[in-house]
Design an enzyme around this catalytic site. Structure first.
Site: not given
Length: 323
Positions: A98, A298
């Site tokens: 991320d 994610h």
């Protein structure tokens, strides 16, 4: 696996570490902590590497600078270079997830002498845009598409962290659920918000913990963010335009170290960063792999620890120092 406090030039860093051998630095993203990498720390240590995951600037047990402008990409890369030195090493392989991917890519871009190989999870390398700062461009893209506002631009507001701080438990549960691969596709967050809507309000109140998140593990996140708050993490986003102004010297520069990119098949980040994903080969000149993990969302290293561990160990065997 040990928790240590490392005093560097600019701040005291809290790290989770295990193993002996060549150093592998693991950089978390938002809203995460060093504990996001437990499965990788264990696997890397068992394979003969020294794995170290810090709580990043503004997060967890790390010292928290008060000023927004103390969270630029130069500060974040500097923290990692300083950590390598404080650990008694001269170089390492850097892995990010991320926002941590953005830091890892820039570590390899700015200090290839220190960061000799790089792997990014979930967020591709995004080169500096020559036409101007990114926030206005993001707003324009959302306006043309008629999709409301991208959460990244909403995070520019000085009070954007307030809804998160008001109820960290709800905010974290919603974030982990809305970006998870097991969440129904029509319930995953697209990254876009309706006018006047906070990111938390834009996620269903029916959100539950994802399958991989135990109650005890979640409690660690809640306790940490209750203590430290969300202002520092959102200050990373508030420095996006400042980062652009500070990095003209990197314009059109490629990442030439051995590199790896991994992304989940159902990662919502692909809604707004997919165009960069498609152009990775233009910027990563020694890319050793681009891996899509089936069914994953994610939170790649926590959703699919086995797949991530296998890929990282294969990448290190190919491109990193020998264990």
């Amino acid at each position: 696996m040990q928790r240590r406090q490392i005093i560097t030039d600019s701040l005291t860093q809290s790290v989770l570490a295990a193993g002996e051998g060549p150093l592998v630095l693991l950089i978390h993203g938002f809203p995460e902590l060093s504990i996001s990498w437990r499965a990788q720390i264990k696997a890397l240590a068992e394979a003969g590497y020294r794995a170290v995951a810090p709580d990043m600037r503004g997060y967890g047990a790390a010292v928290k600078p008060e000023r927004t402008e103390d969270h630029t990409i130069l500060h974040l890369v500097g923290d990692m270079a300083d950590l390598v030195r404080a650990l008694g090493e001269r170089s390492c392989v850097v892995v990010g997830h991320d926002w941590g991917s953005a830091v890892a890519w820039h570590c390899a871009l700015m200090r290839p002498d220190v960061f000799t190989a790089v792997a990014g999870l979930s967020v591709p390398f995004q080169p500096r845009r020559a036409k101007g700062p990114p926030v206005a461009a993001m707003r324009a893209i959302a306006e043309r598409a008629g999709t409301g506002d991208l959460y990244i631009t909403r995070f520019q507001d000085a009070d954007a962290h307030v809804p998160f701080d008001a109820d960290p438990e709800t905010a974290l549960r919603k974030m982990f659920w809305a970006y998870d691969g097991a969440t129904p596709a029509d319930q995953r967050h697209t990254g876009f918000l309706q006018p006047g809507q906070s990111m938390i309000d834009g996620i269903s109140d029916a959100a539950t913990l994802p399958p991989w998140m135990s109650a005890d593990h979640f409690a660690e996140y809640v306790e940490a963010f209750r203590a430290s708050g969300f202002r520092g993490p959102l200050d990373w986003y508030r420095c996006l335009d400042v980062n652009w102004s500070l990095t003209a010297w990197l314009q059109d520069r490629t990442i030439d170290a051995p590199s790896l990119f991994m992304i989940g098949e159902h990662d919502p980040v692909r809604h707004y960063a997919g165009r960069h994903e498609k152009a990775q080969a233009d910027w990563l000149t020694d890319m050793r792999g681009m891996i899509e993990v089936p069914g994953a969302g994610h939170w790649l290293q926590q959703e699919r620890p086995g797949a991530v561990n296998d890929a990282l160990l294969a990448f290190l065997a190919d491109a990193g120092p020998a264990a």
